[in-house]
Design an enzyme around this catalytic site. Structure first.
Site, PDB file in Angstrom:
ATOM      1  N   SER A 133       0.823  -1.202   0.000  1.00  0.00           N
ATOM      2  CA  SER A 133       0.000   0.000   0.000  1.00  0.00           C
ATOM      3  C   SER A 133       0.865   1.263   0.000  1.00  0.00           C
ATOM      4  O   SER A 133       2.005   1.259   0.464  1.00  0.00           O
ATOM      5  CB  SER A 133      -0.910   0.032   1.233  1.00  0.00           C
ATOM      6  OG  SER A 133      -1.717  -1.116   1.287  1.00  0.00           O
TER       7      SER A 133
HETATM    8  N1  SAH Z   1      -0.932  -4.789   4.106  1.00  0.00           N
HETATM    9  C1  SAH Z   1      -0.220  -5.079   2.867  1.00  0.00           C
HETATM   10  C2  SAH Z   1      -1.077  -4.746   1.657  1.00  0.00           C
HETATM   11  C3  SAH Z   1      -1.044  -5.870   0.667  1.00  0.00           C
HETATM   12  S1  SAH Z   1      -2.228  -5.828  -0.634  1.00  0.00           S
HETATM   13  C4  SAH Z   1       1.132  -4.419   2.854  1.00  0.00           C
HETATM   14  O1  SAH Z   1       1.454  -3.651   3.789  1.00  0.00           O
HETATM   15  O2  SAH Z   1       1.915  -4.684   1.937  1.00  0.00           O
HETATM   16  C5  SAH Z   1      -3.535  -6.814   0.043  1.00  0.00           C
HETATM   17  C6  SAH Z   1      -3.250  -8.269   0.286  1.00  0.00           C
HETATM   18  O3  SAH Z   1      -4.486  -8.862   0.707  1.00  0.00           O
HETATM   19  C7  SAH Z   1      -2.793  -9.083  -0.914  1.00  0.00           C
HETATM   20  O4  SAH Z   1      -1.551  -9.673  -0.625  1.00  0.00           O
HETATM   21  C8  SAH Z   1      -3.897 -10.141  -1.099  1.00  0.00           C
HETATM   22  O5  SAH Z   1      -3.401 -11.405  -1.515  1.00  0.00           O
HETATM   23  C9  SAH Z   1      -4.488 -10.210   0.287  1.00  0.00           C
HETATM   24  N2  SAH Z   1      -5.868 -10.723   0.404  1.00  0.00           N
HETATM   25  C10 SAH Z   1      -6.927 -10.514  -0.416  1.00  0.00           C
HETATM   26  N3  SAH Z   1      -8.026 -11.142   0.047  1.00  0.00           N
HETATM   27  C11 SAH Z   1      -7.663 -11.751   1.226  1.00  0.00           C
HETATM   28  C12 SAH Z   1      -8.340 -12.568   2.187  1.00  0.00           C
HETATM   29  N4  SAH Z   1      -9.646 -12.884   2.077  1.00  0.00           N
HETATM   30  N5  SAH Z   1      -7.647 -13.010   3.259  1.00  0.00           N
HETATM   31  C13 SAH Z   1      -6.325 -12.713   3.418  1.00  0.00           C
HETATM   32  N6  SAH Z   1      -5.630 -11.960   2.528  1.00  0.00           N
HETATM   33  C14 SAH Z   1      -6.276 -11.479   1.448  1.00  0.00           C
END
Ligand code: SAH
Length: 211
Positions: free
Chosen positions: A59
């Site tokens: 993000s």
């Molecule tokens: N907090 C992260 C943001 C990553 S983007 C950071 O600091 O880098 C969001 C992530 O959510 C992705 O890796 C995606 O695979 C995951 N995601 C999407 N749906 C999900 C679910 N139902 N349970 C767990 N993870 C999920």
């Protein structure tokens, strides 16, 4: 390494309206360049989201700071994050003294970030599963932060929040979402504040988008 760039990023966050000094202290400690692919290290302290593989992104720093400020975790509080991704948001919560539980649905990302947490000494509980179901073994949580955008607020997560606990979650369609800042007063009484125009990757799962 990159101390100057981290300081410049903090100045940008200030101009964008972030105020909490504890968050700036955490952003000074967490080395964002270690959470992005090596070829992208020199862009790690720009205020932009970056690709981290598997079609996912780390993000934008402003978004992480905004959500963290809204959540405002106190040392020792139990925080559940849905969407571990690179692990950067979880590391910021850890540096603020929270007990962090994080769930990632994609195995490769989960595994890669688990190794990074170990290497950097972050004691964060990680799990590979569908986060829309939550993590009932450790519930209730003082706060829940969802870092992928879903069509609605997962009811499983609402149930796993303590009374007076807060959930920060982007809700909308697959391209644009509104950030919801929810305080749970009782099982059927909530306060919801909203901020528009966020863009997250989709939350996929039982109480999210279907694949
Ligand atoms: N907090 C992260 C943001 C990553 S983007 C950071 O600091 O880098 C969001 C992530 O959510 C992705 O890796 C995606 O695979 C995951 N995601 C999407 N749906 C999900 C679910 N139902 N349970 C767990 N993870 C999920």
């Amino acid at each position: 390494m990159f101390e100057k760039e981290r300081e410049e990023l903090i100045q940008i966050l200030k101009t964008r309206g972030i105020k909490n000094e504890n968050i700036f202290a955490a952003f000074r400690k967490v080395e964002r360049h270690l959470f992005v692919p090596e070829v992208m290290r020199f862009n790690a302290y720009k205020d932009v989201a970056l690709p981290i593989g598997q079609g996912q992104t780390i993000s934008q720093p402003y978004t992480v700071a905004y959500m963290t400020e809204a959540l405002n975790p106190k040392p020792g509080q139990k925080i559940l994050e849905i969407g571990t991704g690179s692990g950067f948001q979880a590391a910021v919560l850890f540096e603020l003294g929270a007990r962090v539980f994080t769930i990632e649905r994609q195995y490769d990302l989960y595994n890669q970030t688990l190794k990074l947490f170990d290497k950097l000494g972050y004691k964060i509980a990680s799990r590979c599963s569908d986060g829309t179901i939550g993590w009932s073994e450790f519930a209730p949580y003082d706060g829940i932060i969802v870092t992928a955008g879903g069509p609605a607020v997962p009811q499983n997560l609402m149930k796993q929040l303590v009374l007076n606990g807060k959930m920060i979650i982007p809700v909308g369609d697959k391209t644009t979402q509104t950030m919801k800042i929810i305080t749970k007063f009782s099982e059927d009484d909530f306060d919801v504040k909203e901020a528009p125009y966020f863009a997250f990757v989709p939350l996929i799962g039982k109480e999210g988008w279907k694949e």
